[in-house]
Design a protein around this motif. Structure first.
Motif, mmCIF file in Angstrom:
data_model
loop_
_atom_site.group_PDB
_atom_site.id
_atom_site.type_symbol
_atom_site.label_atom_id
_atom_site.label_comp_id
_atom_site.label_asym_id
_atom_site.label_seq_id
_atom_site.Cartn_x
_atom_site.Cartn_y
_atom_site.Cartn_z
ATOM 1 N N VAL A 223 -35.756 13.412 28.061
ATOM 2 C CA VAL A 223 -34.742 12.380 28.233
ATOM 3 C C VAL A 223 -34.542 12.135 29.718
ATOM 4 O O VAL A 223 -34.430 13.076 30.502
ATOM 5 C CB VAL A 223 -33.406 12.805 27.582
ATOM 6 N N SER A 224 -34.540 10.886 30.093
ATOM 7 C CA SER A 224 -34.215 10.553 31.475
ATOM 8 C C SER A 224 -33.304 9.333 31.455
ATOM 9 O O SER A 224 -33.494 8.404 30.669
ATOM 10 C CB SER A 224 -35.472 10.259 32.287
ATOM 11 N N LYS A 225 -32.311 9.375 32.294
ATOM 12 C CA LYS A 225 -31.372 8.270 32.397
ATOM 13 C C LYS A 225 -31.639 7.519 33.681
ATOM 14 O O LYS A 225 -31.840 8.113 34.735
ATOM 15 C CB LYS A 225 -29.934 8.790 32.401
ATOM 16 N N SER A 226 -31.678 6.206 33.584
ATOM 17 C CA SER A 226 -31.866 5.373 34.774
ATOM 18 C C SER A 226 -31.172 4.042 34.545
ATOM 19 O O SER A 226 -30.960 3.613 33.414
ATOM 20 C CB SER A 226 -33.351 5.160 35.064
ATOM 21 N N SER A 227 -30.874 3.405 35.635
ATOM 22 C CA SER A 227 -30.247 2.089 35.535
ATOM 23 C C SER A 227 -31.332 1.048 35.281
ATOM 24 O O SER A 227 -32.527 1.318 35.380
ATOM 25 C CB SER A 227 -29.499 1.771 36.828
ATOM 26 N N PHE A 228 -30.931 -0.159 34.962
ATOM 27 C CA PHE A 228 -31.904 -1.221 34.725
ATOM 28 C C PHE A 228 -32.679 -1.542 36.005
ATOM 29 O O PHE A 228 -33.867 -1.855 35.953
ATOM 30 C CB PHE A 228 -31.198 -2.473 34.203
ATOM 31 N N GLU A 229 -32.023 -1.440 37.136
ATOM 32 C CA GLU A 229 -32.693 -1.722 38.408
ATOM 33 C C GLU A 229 -33.782 -0.679 38.689
ATOM 34 O O GLU A 229 -34.873 -1.010 39.137
ATOM 35 C CB GLU A 229 -31.688 -1.754 39.560
ATOM 36 N N GLU A 230 -33.469 0.589 38.416
ATOM 37 C CA GLU A 230 -34.457 1.651 38.633
ATOM 38 C C GLU A 230 -35.642 1.481 37.680
ATOM 39 O O GLU A 230 -36.793 1.679 38.080
ATOM 40 C CB GLU A 230 -33.824 3.017 38.425
ATOM 41 N N ALA A 231 -35.381 1.111 36.447
ATOM 42 C CA ALA A 231 -36.458 0.902 35.481
ATOM 43 C C ALA A 231 -37.325 -0.282 35.894
ATOM 44 O O ALA A 231 -38.550 -0.240 35.750
ATOM 45 C CB ALA A 231 -35.885 0.681 34.090
ATOM 46 N N ASP A 232 -36.715 -1.325 36.422
ATOM 47 C CA ASP A 232 -37.470 -2.483 36.886
ATOM 48 C C ASP A 232 -38.342 -2.122 38.083
ATOM 49 O O ASP A 232 -39.479 -2.580 38.190
ATOM 50 C CB ASP A 232 -36.522 -3.628 37.241
ATOM 51 N N HIS B 27 -39.684 0.732 38.616
ATOM 52 C CA HIS B 27 -40.789 1.532 38.088
ATOM 53 C C HIS B 27 -41.928 0.616 37.627
ATOM 54 O O HIS B 27 -43.101 0.878 37.879
ATOM 55 C CB HIS B 27 -40.287 2.404 36.941
ATOM 56 N N ILE B 28 -41.587 -0.478 36.958
ATOM 57 C CA ILE B 28 -42.602 -1.403 36.456
ATOM 58 C C ILE B 28 -43.278 -2.138 37.607
ATOM 59 O O ILE B 28 -44.500 -2.261 37.637
ATOM 60 C CB ILE B 28 -41.978 -2.401 35.462
ATOM 61 N N THR B 29 -42.506 -2.594 38.581
ATOM 62 C CA THR B 29 -43.108 -3.331 39.690
ATOM 63 C C THR B 29 -43.949 -2.430 40.575
ATOM 64 O O THR B 29 -44.877 -2.902 41.226
ATOM 65 C CB THR B 29 -42.031 -4.026 40.545
ATOM 66 N N PHE B 30 -43.686 -1.131 40.583
ATOM 67 C CA PHE B 30 -44.506 -0.205 41.367
ATOM 68 C C PHE B 30 -45.943 -0.232 40.860
ATOM 69 O O PHE B 30 -46.890 -0.292 41.638
ATOM 70 C CB PHE B 30 -43.938 1.214 41.266
ATOM 71 N N TYR B 31 -46.132 -0.196 39.549
ATOM 72 C CA TYR B 31 -47.478 -0.184 38.987
ATOM 73 C C TYR B 31 -48.107 -1.573 38.945
ATOM 74 O O TYR B 31 -49.324 -1.694 38.906
ATOM 75 C CB TYR B 31 -47.465 0.434 37.590
ATOM 76 N N LYS B 32 -47.294 -2.625 38.925
ATOM 77 C CA LYS B 32 -47.841 -3.978 38.905
ATOM 78 C C LYS B 32 -48.593 -4.310 40.188
ATOM 79 O O LYS B 32 -49.560 -5.056 40.165
ATOM 80 C CB LYS B 32 -46.713 -4.991 38.726
ATOM 81 N N ASP B 33 -48.140 -3.748 41.294
ATOM 82 C CA ASP B 33 -48.755 -4.042 42.584
ATOM 83 C C ASP B 33 -50.030 -3.242 42.831
ATOM 84 O O ASP B 33 -50.726 -3.493 43.812
ATOM 85 C CB ASP B 33 -47.765 -3.757 43.719
ATOM 86 N N LYS B 34 -50.355 -2.293 41.970
ATOM 87 C CA LYS B 34 -51.525 -1.433 42.164
ATOM 88 C C LYS B 34 -52.765 -2.067 41.538
ATOM 89 O O LYS B 34 -52.678 -2.856 40.604
ATOM 90 C CB LYS B 34 -51.298 -0.050 41.536
ATOM 91 N N THR B 35 -53.929 -1.677 42.045
ATOM 92 C CA THR B 35 -55.186 -2.138 41.470
ATOM 93 C C THR B 35 -55.447 -1.382 40.173
ATOM 94 O O THR B 35 -54.852 -0.322 39.933
ATOM 95 C CB THR B 35 -56.355 -1.896 42.449
#
Length: 60
Positions: A6-15, A17-25
């Motif tokens: 279980v991990s708790k995060s805000s919506f901003e933190e979750a967003d 996380h997604i953009t971190f991997y979107k910018d990768k090759t």
């Protein structure tokens, strides 16, 4: 063995996380995935797969 995590995060933190991997090759994303899989199974990329665990046979 209990496998719940279980991990708790805000919506901003979750967003973020997604953009971190979107910018990768794709190769960088595969490397991250391999690192995650190796940490789950407690193995290393240099370590060979133990094929003695699995067996195959023909049905009668």
């Amino acid at each position: 063995m209990k496998r719940s995590v279980v991990s708790k995060s805000s919506f901003e933190e979750a967003d973020d996380h997604i953009t971190f991997y979107k910018d990768k090759t794709p190769i960088e994303r595969l490397n991250f995935a391999c690192d995650i899989i190796n940490s789950i199974f407690n193995s290393a990329p240099e370590q060979k797969v133990d094929r003695t665990v699995f067996s195959s046979r023909k049905h009668a």
